[in-house]
Design an enzyme around this catalytic site. Sequence first.
Site, PDB file in Angstrom:
ATOM      1  CG  ASP A 257      -2.195   0.740   1.003  1.00  0.00           C
ATOM      2  OD1 ASP A 257      -2.177   1.721  -0.009  1.00  0.00           O
ATOM      3  OD2 ASP A 257      -3.250   0.846   1.612  1.00  0.00           O
TER       4      ASP A 257
HETATM    5  C1  NOJ Z   1      -3.980   3.771   0.014  1.00  0.00           C
HETATM    6  C2  NOJ Z   1      -5.133   3.005   0.346  1.00  0.00           C
HETATM    7  O1  NOJ Z   1      -5.173   2.389   1.701  1.00  0.00           O
HETATM    8  C3  NOJ Z   1      -5.328   1.937  -0.838  1.00  0.00           C
HETATM    9  O2  NOJ Z   1      -6.701   1.563  -0.727  1.00  0.00           O
HETATM   10  C4  NOJ Z   1      -5.331   2.669  -2.159  1.00  0.00           C
HETATM   11  O3  NOJ Z   1      -5.516   1.549  -3.047  1.00  0.00           O
HETATM   12  C5  NOJ Z   1      -3.861   3.270  -2.275  1.00  0.00           C
HETATM   13  N1  NOJ Z   1      -3.984   4.249  -1.309  1.00  0.00           N
HETATM   14  C6  NOJ Z   1      -3.871   3.960  -3.699  1.00  0.00           C
HETATM   15  O4  NOJ Z   1      -4.687   4.964  -3.830  1.00  0.00           O
END
Ligand code: NOJ
Length: 770
Positions: free
Chosen positions: A287
């Site tokens: 993430d």
């Molecule tokens: C953080 C989020 O937790 C995740 O769900 C998302 O896909 C990513 N950012 C990318 O935007």
Amino acid sequence: MKRIRLMLALLVVTLGCCLPAQVPPVDPHRDAFVSDLLGRMTVEERIGQLNLLSVGFDVTGPQLSKDADTKVRRGWVGGVFNTFTPVAVRKLQMLAVKESRLGIPLLFGYDVVHGHKTIFPMPLGLSCTWNLDAIERSARIAAVEASADGLHWTFSPMVDIARDPRWGRIAEGAGEDPYLGALIARAMVRGYQGSDLARSNALMACVKHFALYGAAEAGRDYNTVDMSRRQMYEYFLPPYRAALEAGVGSVMSSFNEIDGVPATANRWLLTDLLRTQWDFQGFVVTDYTAINEMSEHGMGDLRKDAELALKAGVDMDMVGEAYLKHLPELAAHGDISESQINQACRRILEAKYNLGLYADPYRGCSEERARSEILTPKNRKAAREIAAQSFVLLKNDRQILPLKKSGIIALVGPLVADQQNLLGSWRAAGDWQQAVSVQAGISNVVGAAVTVLYAKGANLVDDPALRETLQGFGAEIPVDRRSPREMVAEAVAAATRADVVVAVLGESSAMSGEAASRSEIGLPQCQKELLQALVETGKPLVLVLMNGRPLTLTWEAEHCDAILETWFGGTEAGNAVADVLFGDCNPSGKLTATFPRTVGQIPIYYNHKNTGRPYKGDPKFKYVSRYLDMPNDPLYAFGYGLSYTTFSYGDVKLSQTALVGDETLVASVALTNAGMRAGEETVQLYLSQPVASVTRSVEDLRGFQKVRLQPGETKEVTFRITPEDLKFYNSKLDYDWEPGEFVIRIGRSSSQVKSATVHWSQKEVMLQAR
Ligand code: NOJ
């Protein structure tokens, strides 16, 4: 690059087929192609493939990537996200293909979470349809639109089981149940990836957030998670695994820790479980800056964290560039091996092969396609139908709903005319100006037949600090500068002149989703005051809710005549609300997350344990598990939801009451539509095992069927139960069943069932007994 394409074209011709969405673990042609490419790459270029940058239109995390163009030219980038549209994608892709040494195409990702431009209901709402075909269809439409806009990869489905509605990201998942969650995970992967990942309208899915992200302590986002292995296996892991079984191409590691080690550094999770036990063949992406955040977790500096992440099994580094910065040095010092880098790089290159990117780096991306396939009337129609199915009718006293298409309606509330919030927290590329407000929807459905008196009545939130925070997080919250008293007075005046009041209240979209936890989950105070004033007018009152989580609605449930939960319904939300309010659609949604009475009951979920001192309803007993000031049960249980018609359930009938070994039990009920309208009921099957080697939940969902019945019609609804349905994880983490007594419960919700008991024994035991 030319050579690469030629080789690939030859391979495709020789194979005479495309890759199935369920990517084969071994594909000799792909392996030969990737090995050849890998062999021609420098170590720096291999590490470059592990780098994922955020470039373009959207900001979805705390820091932005820099110097993307230069890095792409140098071969330091494997993929980007937040860039879409044929023009933008083509431009950046050309840079990679034409100006980097080996011309390896980039992977373009994005958070296409509940639709790309045609926005469907937020995922928790989608799950309340209990309609797997509809959910798959929404994902398919999202994939077609997104791929026409140049995308290859979506960061969805989010399958984190959540039992705490304070956690804002409960909006993004399928609720609290692992069985339903697993089915939905599969449907979404199938919808995105289609039958063949290499097709130009397929989107590679990314199941997230692996793992257990939904169990953040106290519902505070990014907070610590700690749970037993048995709890993980039984209740939290099944949806991730189901996505894998459906062939998901990638997995995103979560921000939280597991067993004291951040998921992104957790070798047990990302290698032992994911690769060895579950045989995952795709790649793992972190993430957003999750490697960098490991130092705050207490895992050491960035160099160390990059090493830990690679060794744990992370292939791609989202935004943080820890790999780009430190893997060369780590490799040079022998702290990581070249084969570890190669393995990660190979997985990224394979994904690009599976998507057909070497054959056509611009696959599916054309302005013509974008014009003709995005936001089509057909897609909007699907969004409208699915939104209506996601609504849950929580209360309907005296059959006040559906409303008559005549008379005077006072349409009150800050969300009546709103177009921005109803797209939800992952509106992504959704254009709010394309969204239909409730006000517009009502006018579309009833035209001039109904006189509508509109009053805003209250702002979404009155607290200036909260409003500022929410605005800063991207929600447009138009502020009416009149005093709360003036606004309420206007609404009350409208209500007094009307036959019925429809109040459209709830949260702003930024009050749920990422980094949007709340410690109180009721309606904002100013809206509550508006509602109280409307109740005092004595007019029939319908509360239409828009919100991203279960709310505490004890007061509202007592005082409103009807309550319709509509979540954030997407582009067609307003039309769908009107369809349901005026009876063109009969609501059929059922809750997939429990609505507590108070925050103090949280975590509250239907598949809880019995405890050694369960409360059995007699408040005279002291030493039992209960609250002194509140019942144990929720306001609205998992599976709950009303219809404009009524369904009556017959008793549970069983094919037999004693079973042996792998026999099949047939359980059925007669379901009758006892009302005056056609309607659809979701008949739910729960099982429980009162005695086992480990304590079991009071009940677990093991099946459901959606049944449509005309007024007066009766249907026999039948479930076939096999030992597979009896299985659970025992204390050794073996997944098996144990003989004994089983209670079969069939009904309209987890708390409204009819039941019957069977005894199921293992063959050996029976033989011995004889
Ligand atoms: C953080 C989020 O937790 C995740 O769900 C998302 O896909 C990513 N950012 C990318 O935007």
